[in-house]
Design a protein around this motif. Structure first.
Motif, PDB file in Angstrom:
ATOM      1  N   SER A  66       5.153  -1.981  -7.239  1.00 40.71           N
ATOM      2  CA  SER A  66       3.793  -1.473  -7.141  1.00 40.71           C
ATOM      3  C   SER A  66       3.076  -2.173  -5.999  1.00 40.71           C
ATOM      4  CB  SER A  66       3.037  -1.716  -8.460  1.00 40.71           C
ATOM      5  OG  SER A  66       1.680  -1.359  -8.340  1.00 40.71           O
ATOM      6  N   LEU A  67       2.331  -1.413  -5.212  1.00 44.79           N
ATOM      7  CA  LEU A  67       1.531  -1.961  -4.111  1.00 44.79           C
ATOM      8  C   LEU A  67       0.154  -1.276  -4.150  1.00 44.79           C
ATOM      9  CD1 LEU A  67       1.928  -3.912  -1.556  1.00 44.79           C
ATOM     10  CD2 LEU A  67       1.914  -1.759  -0.259  1.00 44.79           C
ATOM     11  N   LEU A 127      -2.970  -1.346   0.508  1.00 49.42           N
ATOM     12  CA  LEU A 127      -2.310  -1.436   1.812  1.00 49.42           C
ATOM     13  C   LEU A 127      -3.382  -1.526   2.885  1.00 49.42           C
ATOM     14  CD1 LEU A 127       0.251  -1.292   3.588  1.00 49.42           C
ATOM     15  CD2 LEU A 127      -0.067   1.201   3.637  1.00 49.42           C
ATOM     16  N   LEU A 156       4.584   5.142  -0.197  1.00 53.31           N
ATOM     17  CA  LEU A 156       3.243   5.037  -0.768  1.00 53.31           C
ATOM     18  C   LEU A 156       3.208   5.648  -2.168  1.00 53.31           C
ATOM     19  CD1 LEU A 156       1.027   5.918   2.332  1.00 53.31           C
ATOM     20  CD2 LEU A 156       1.606   3.659   1.442  1.00 53.31           C
ATOM     21  N   THR A 176       0.423   3.288  -4.363  1.00 57.31           N
ATOM     22  CA  THR A 176      -0.690   2.737  -3.588  1.00 57.31           C
ATOM     23  C   THR A 176      -1.978   3.494  -3.896  1.00 57.31           C
ATOM     24  OG1 THR A 176       0.833   2.082  -1.830  1.00 57.31           O
ATOM     25  CG2 THR A 176      -1.511   2.201  -1.262  1.00 57.31           C
ATOM     26  N   VAL A 234      -6.125   2.341   0.662  1.00 59.46           N
ATOM     27  CA  VAL A 234      -5.714   1.977   2.013  1.00 59.46           C
ATOM     28  C   VAL A 234      -6.962   1.539   2.770  1.00 59.46           C
ATOM     29  CG1 VAL A 234      -4.768   2.780   4.201  1.00 59.46           C
ATOM     30  CG2 VAL A 234      -3.686   3.469   2.055  1.00 59.46           C
ATOM     31  N   VAL A 244      -4.836   8.506  -1.791  1.00 58.87           N
ATOM     32  CA  VAL A 244      -5.371   7.143  -1.807  1.00 58.87           C
ATOM     33  C   VAL A 244      -6.870   7.140  -1.498  1.00 58.87           C
ATOM     34  CG1 VAL A 244      -3.167   6.178  -1.091  1.00 58.87           C
ATOM     35  CG2 VAL A 244      -4.895   6.710   0.645  1.00 58.87           C
ATOM     36  N   SER A 297      -0.459  -6.477  -2.303  1.00 55.36           N
ATOM     37  CA  SER A 297      -0.935  -5.860  -1.067  1.00 55.36           C
ATOM     38  C   SER A 297      -0.015  -6.217   0.087  1.00 55.36           C
ATOM     39  CB  SER A 297      -2.365  -6.325  -0.748  1.00 55.36           C
ATOM     40  OG  SER A 297      -2.384  -7.702  -0.416  1.00 55.36           O
TER      41      SER A 297
END
Length: 341
Positions: free
Chosen positions: A19-20, A23, A61, A66, A69, A94, A278
Motif C-alpha cells: 500500500s502507498l 505519492l 497506483l 494510492t 498525489v 486519486v 509514501s
C-alpha cells in the motif's frame, strides 16, 4: 531451502509495500521564487516529468491503492502539460494536491480550478516579510490575486497556507496567521526551516556561514519562543487543525530545532513513517523514500511497485531506524500517516 533464503523471504514479507497512500511527484525542476532558504531556483534545467512515461505506472497506483498525489517541484504550475498530467491522475482516482508558490495562480486559474482538488501555498510572513523571504517584489499581492481568481471559478476549492520559520520571520508568526486569514485561506501550517540536508538542490550540505544566514541565534530563539506563546494565547481556539494545523505542543517544539543546530540539544527524530506510506518521484524518474533520503531506484526502467519492493528498497526500510538515523534526527518535514489523515 537455505537459511539465507528464509532470511530473505522474512525480510521481504516484513518490509514489502502493498500500500502507498501518498505519492509525491516532483513535476518541474525550476522555480519562480528566489527563496533565501532554498537553492532550487538556481537550477539551470527546465526539465519536467513526462506524462506519457508516467501513464505506464497506472497499474502500480491501482495495485498500491494510492489515495493522494502531491504535485511539487520546483514550481508545478510551470509544467507545460499540467492539464494532461492531472487528467491522467484523475483517471487513477486519486486526490490531487498542488504545492505552489502561488505566483502563477492567476495565469493558471482555469486549470487549477478544473483539475486540482487542493492547493497549498507558501506564505512566509505578512506582505513585506513574505516578499523579502521569497525575493519576488509584489509576490504577496500576486498570490492574493491568484487565490481570488481560483475562488471565482471554484468557490469551494480548499486553499491552505504553509509557512517556513527561519531568521527573517521568526518574530511574526501571529502576523503570518493574520495574513493567511486576510486572504480567506482555509488553514495554515508551520515548519522549521531545513538547515542541514542535501535536499532542495543542495549538491553539498550548506557551509556554516550559509546556514547561519537562515538559522536563529540564541536571542532569536528566545524571541521565537515568546512569539509562539503569544500565538498560542491569541489563537488558542484555532490550534490543532481548527485553523492552525499544529497543536500548542507541536509549535513549542520548533525552537528545539534551532537549539539543536547550535549544539545546545541533541538532535531528536520526530515520529515518522514516511518510507512505509509514501514515496517521492523526481523529474528524471528517480524514486526516494522521502525528500531527504537517498534514491532507491528509478521508474524509467521498471514499475513503481517494483522499485518500492526492490532489494535496495527492502534493505533500506529494514535497516532504517528513524530514532537513530542522523538524517531523520534533523528532519523538519516528517510524516506520520495513520490512515485517517
Amino acid at each position: 531451502m537455505s537459511a539465507n533464503d528464509i532470511t530473505r523471504n522474512d525480510i521481504t514479507q516484513v518490509n514489502s509495500l502493498t500500500s502507498l497512500p501518498i505519492l509525491l511527484l516532483n513535476v518541474h525542476e525550476r522555480c519562480n521564487c528566489r527563496c533565501v532558504m532554498c537553492d532550487i531556483w538556481k537550477r539551470e534545467s527546465s526539465a519536467e516529468i513526462d506524462v506519457q512515461r508516467l501513464e505506464r505506472h497506472r497499474a502500480s497506483l491501482s495495485m498500491l491503492g494510492t489515495r493522494q498525489v502531491v504535485l511539487t517541484g520546483g514550481e508545478p504550475l510551470l509544467h507545460s502539460r499540467l492539464e494532461g498530467l492531472c487528467s491522467f491522475l484523475r483517471t487513477c482516482g486519486v486526490h490531487i494536491t498542488i504545492l505552489t508558490t502561488g505566483l502563477l495562480l492567476t495565469k493558471r486559474a482555469e486549470a487549477v480550478a478544473a483539475w486540482v482538488d487542493e492547493v497549498i501555498l507558501s506564505i512566509d510572513g505578512p506582505e513585506e516579510i513574505h516578499d523579502q523571504v521569497r525575493r519576488v517584489k509584489g509576490g504577496f499581492q500576486l498570490i492574493r490575486e491568484g487565490v481570488l481568481a481560483v475562488r471565482r471559478l471554484k468557490p469551494a476549492m480548499p486553499i491552505h497556507a504553509r509557512s517556513t520559520v527561519q531568521k527573517s520571520n521568526h518574530s511574526c508568526l501571529r502576523q503570518t496567521v493574520k495574513a493567511a486569514k486576510s486572504m480567506q485561506l482555509d488553514s495554515i501550517s508551520f515548519l522549521a526551516t531545513d538547515l542541514t540536508s542535501q535536499a532542495f538542490n543542495r549538491e553539498l550540505v550548506w557551509p556554516g556561514e550559509r546556514q547561519n544566514q537562515i538559522a536563529l541565534t540564541r536571542p532569536q530563539i528566545m524571541a521565537l519562543e515568546n512569539e509562539i506563546e503569544l500565538l498560542i494565547r491569541d489563537y488558542r481556539e484555532d490550534l490543532g487543525g481548527r485553523y492552525i494545523r499544529e497543536s500548542a505542543e507541536k509549535l513549542r517544539r520548533f525552537p528545539r530545532r534551532f537549539r539543536e543546530h547550535l549544539g545546545d540539544l541533541k538532535p531528536k527524530a520526530p515520529l515518522c513513517n514516511a518510507p512505509w506510506v509514501s514515496a517521492v518521484v523526481e523529474v528524471d524518474g528517480s524514486v526516494r523514500p522521502c525528500f531527504f533520503h537517498r534514491k532507491i531506484g528509478t521508474i524509467e526502467t521498471t514499475t513503481l511497485a517494483e522499485v518500492l519492493n526492490s532489494r535496495e528498497a527492502l534493505e533500506f526500510r529494514r535497516t532504517l531506524d528513524v530514532a537513530d538515523n542522523p538524517i531523520c534526527q534533523r528532519c523538519v518535514c516528517s510524516l506520520h500517516y495513520t490512515g485517517t489523515d
